[in-house]
Design a protein around this motif. Structure first.
Motif, short mmCIF file in Angstrom:
data_model
loop_
_atom_site.label_atom_id
_atom_site.label_comp_id
_atom_site.label_asym_id
_atom_site.label_seq_id
_atom_site.Cartn_x
_atom_site.Cartn_y
_atom_site.Cartn_z
N LEU A 1 -2.27 4.99 -8.47
CA LEU A 1 -3.49 5.07 -7.66
C LEU A 1 -3.29 4.51 -6.27
O LEU A 1 -3.82 5.04 -5.29
N THR A 2 -2.49 3.46 -6.15
CA THR A 2 -2.17 2.90 -4.83
C THR A 2 -1.43 3.96 -3.99
O THR A 2 -1.73 4.13 -2.80
N LEU B 137 -3.97 6.66 -2.92
CA LEU B 137 -4.86 6.17 -1.85
C LEU B 137 -4.13 6.00 -0.53
O LEU B 137 -4.77 5.96 0.53
N ILE C 197 -6.38 11.10 1.84
CA ILE C 197 -7.24 10.24 1.01
C ILE C 197 -7.64 8.99 1.80
O ILE C 197 -8.81 8.61 1.82
N ALA C 198 -6.68 8.36 2.45
CA ALA C 198 -6.95 7.15 3.24
C ALA C 198 -7.97 7.44 4.35
O ALA C 198 -8.72 6.55 4.75
N TRP D 295 -11.12 6.81 2.32
CA TRP D 295 -11.20 5.60 1.49
C TRP D 295 -10.69 4.34 2.19
O TRP D 295 -10.99 3.24 1.74
N TYR E 14 -5.63 0.77 1.02
CA TYR E 14 -5.58 0.07 -0.27
C TYR E 14 -4.15 -0.34 -0.55
O TYR E 14 -3.23 0.45 -0.39
N VAL F 65 -6.62 -2.19 -5.21
CA VAL F 65 -6.85 -1.24 -6.30
C VAL F 65 -7.22 -2.00 -7.57
O VAL F 65 -8.18 -1.66 -8.27
N GLY G 14 -5.75 10.87 -9.87
CA GLY G 14 -6.86 10.29 -9.13
C GLY G 14 -7.69 9.39 -10.00
O GLY G 14 -7.28 8.99 -11.09
N SER G 15 -8.88 9.09 -9.50
CA SER G 15 -9.81 8.22 -10.22
C SER G 15 -11.24 8.64 -9.95
O SER G 15 -11.55 9.17 -8.87
N PHE H 299 -11.71 10.32 -6.11
CA PHE H 299 -10.62 10.72 -5.22
C PHE H 299 -9.52 11.33 -6.08
O PHE H 299 -9.29 10.92 -7.21
N SER I 106 -5.41 13.11 -5.72
CA SER I 106 -4.21 13.30 -4.91
C SER I 106 -4.36 14.57 -4.07
O SER I 106 -4.80 15.61 -4.57
#
Length: 167
Positions: A22-23, A26, A31-32, A35, A38, A43, A65-66, A85, A87
């Protein structure tokens, strides 16, 4: 529930093993952009150790993702909100819609919600299309609602779906 099965995705509660993938997701520029920055500690704190239930989104055993949700418990205002979010290399394949639909069904059928909300930035057109594809409707503009990674305040859309509108 620890696992929720969609058509294409599996949602399962996060574990320590999910922090690294996940890190990395992100950290992807696409994605960044939404979000922010991170690292593994953030995370762990904001997703894994949060009081809000958070799920890994998996496809064929790979974390892509999450998705998480929060609930308003007051009986006269009861509803749930969610955030997602994925990938960037998995965008446009229906995984986001499937994840949102899967979590929405859980929130409606298992958690007893009649209304769900989500609030992407107005410029996040891909996210808005994803949410609309499962029945969310635009209901309002929230001005200067969210401070973005750039430090500025951004407008967000309030989208909602009622129990009978979910596709």
């Amino acid at each position: 529930m620890e696992k929720l099965h969609g058509t294409q995705v599996l949602l399962r509660l996060l574990s320590e093993d999910d922090v690294e993938p996940l890190t990395a997701i992100l950290a992807q520029p696409e994605i960044a952009r939404w979000w922010g920055v991170y690292d593994a500690a953030r995370v762990r704190k904001e997703l894994l150790e949060s009081e809000l239930p958070a799920y890994a989104v998996e496809v064929d055993g790979e974390v892509i993702g999450s998705i998480q949700y929060d609930e308003e418990p007051a009986p006269d205002y009861r509803h749930a909100g969610m955030d997602l979010f994925l990938s960037s290399d998995r965008h446009g394949r229906g995984y986001g819609s499937d994840a949102v639909r899967t979590l929405a069904r859980h929130l409606i059928h298992d958690r007893g919600h009649h209304r769900l909300v989500i609030d992407p930035q107005v410029t996040n057109e891909a996210a808005i299309r994803c949410y609309e594809s499962v029945g969310f409707r635009k209901v309002g503009l929230m001005r200067a609602y969210e401070r973005g990674p750039d430090g500025r305040w951004h407008d967000c859309l309030m989208l909602e779906v009622l129990k009978d509108e979910l596709t």
